[in-house]
Design a protein around this motif. Sequence first.
Motif, short mmCIF file in Angstrom:
data_model
loop_
_atom_site.label_atom_id
_atom_site.label_comp_id
_atom_site.label_asym_id
_atom_site.label_seq_id
_atom_site.Cartn_x
_atom_site.Cartn_y
_atom_site.Cartn_z
N PRO A 30 76.54 -46.86 23.74
CA PRO A 30 77.70 -46.41 24.51
C PRO A 30 78.53 -45.41 23.69
CG PRO A 30 78.08 -48.62 23.66
CD PRO A 30 76.68 -48.24 23.25
N ARG A 31 79.17 -44.44 24.39
CA ARG A 31 79.14 -44.42 25.86
C ARG A 31 78.14 -43.38 26.38
NH1 ARG A 31 85.57 -44.85 25.70
NH2 ARG A 31 85.24 -42.76 24.87
N GLY A 32 77.89 -42.33 25.61
CA GLY A 32 77.06 -41.24 26.09
C GLY A 32 75.64 -41.60 26.44
N GLY A 33 75.11 -42.64 25.78
CA GLY A 33 73.73 -43.03 26.05
C GLY A 33 73.56 -43.87 27.30
N VAL A 34 74.66 -44.32 27.90
CA VAL A 34 74.55 -45.25 29.03
C VAL A 34 74.00 -44.59 30.30
CG1 VAL A 34 75.83 -46.81 30.56
CG2 VAL A 34 76.26 -46.83 28.10
N PRO A 35 74.47 -43.40 30.72
CA PRO A 35 73.85 -42.78 31.90
C PRO A 35 72.35 -42.53 31.71
CG PRO A 35 75.92 -41.71 31.39
CD PRO A 35 75.62 -42.61 30.24
N VAL A 36 71.96 -42.10 30.52
CA VAL A 36 70.53 -41.88 30.23
C VAL A 36 69.79 -43.21 30.27
CG1 VAL A 36 68.87 -40.87 28.62
CG2 VAL A 36 71.21 -39.97 28.71
N GLY A 37 70.36 -44.23 29.64
CA GLY A 37 69.73 -45.54 29.61
C GLY A 37 69.64 -46.17 30.98
N TYR A 38 70.64 -45.93 31.82
CA TYR A 38 70.61 -46.45 33.20
C TYR A 38 69.38 -45.94 33.94
CZ TYR A 38 71.38 -46.01 38.20
OH TYR A 38 71.19 -46.00 39.56
N VAL A 53 77.26 -50.81 18.56
CA VAL A 53 77.15 -50.43 17.15
C VAL A 53 77.99 -49.17 16.94
CG1 VAL A 53 75.58 -49.60 15.36
CG2 VAL A 53 74.82 -51.38 16.94
N LYS A 54 78.71 -49.12 15.83
CA LYS A 54 79.46 -47.91 15.48
C LYS A 54 79.20 -47.56 14.02
CE LYS A 54 83.42 -46.85 17.22
NZ LYS A 54 82.98 -45.86 18.23
N LYS A 55 79.30 -46.28 13.75
CA LYS A 55 78.98 -45.80 12.41
C LYS A 55 80.05 -46.17 11.39
CE LYS A 55 81.03 -41.21 13.01
NZ LYS A 55 80.74 -39.78 13.19
N ILE A 56 79.62 -46.24 10.14
CA ILE A 56 80.51 -46.34 8.99
C ILE A 56 80.51 -44.96 8.34
CG2 ILE A 56 80.88 -47.43 6.75
CD1 ILE A 56 79.25 -49.84 7.84
N GLY A 57 81.64 -44.28 8.40
CA GLY A 57 81.72 -42.92 7.87
C GLY A 57 81.95 -42.89 6.38
N HIS A 58 81.51 -41.81 5.76
CA HIS A 58 81.73 -41.61 4.33
C HIS A 58 83.22 -41.38 4.08
CE1 HIS A 58 81.59 -39.69 0.36
NE2 HIS A 58 80.38 -40.21 0.23
N PRO A 59 83.78 -41.93 2.99
CA PRO A 59 85.22 -41.75 2.73
C PRO A 59 85.63 -40.29 2.60
CG PRO A 59 84.11 -42.71 0.82
CD PRO A 59 83.14 -42.78 1.97
#
Length: 211
Positions: A30-38, A53-59
Amino acid sequence: MFHNRITAGYELASRLKKFRDGDGVVMAIPRGGVPVGYVVAKELNLPLSLALVKKIGHPGNKEYAIGAASLADSYVIPHEGVSSGYIDATVARVRERLQEMQHTYQDHSRQEPLSGRTVIIVDDGIATGNTLLATVEMLRRERPSKIVVAVPVASREAFLQLSDAADEIVCLRVPEVFWGVGAFYEDFHQVTDHQVIFYLRKLREQHNERV
């Protein structure tokens, strides 16, 4: 060039026909992958879950992913100068946001068991691939029989990286010059929570009509 995420989903689903009616599950980012996944889940007659899942960004650059976290797990690629205290604090913040997302979507999305099943991870595109790489590594711990990454477009670097990490990768476009995922869509508007819920509800209604 794709017209929008829906048309990209139909083209992607046509490359995944061998998984139709199998013991698989589509996991959309989510969220951009949801229409494709649907569209992929609908065309393959498979259940759709959300990969929260969300990314852990570099400091030094928050947009550069050095790992990712879910509500129950995390995976970090070691980087020099990144302290465990920073990782712990970032994971805590990420999980707060994921809990908000889970609360928003929980009445419309069911988490499918993954053990022994084919998991098809779907997004609208991949730039660096680091977040999705971490997602694959975390999902491995659920012991699926196979992990497939399926996306309309990816940078060459991300494609090669995920080809090694996943059991299979299906990607419609791997351009020589990559300017960002949105550059390969005519319509790349931001997907809202309301739209995510719409697609989750629509797929569930269509499934109920078939059974």
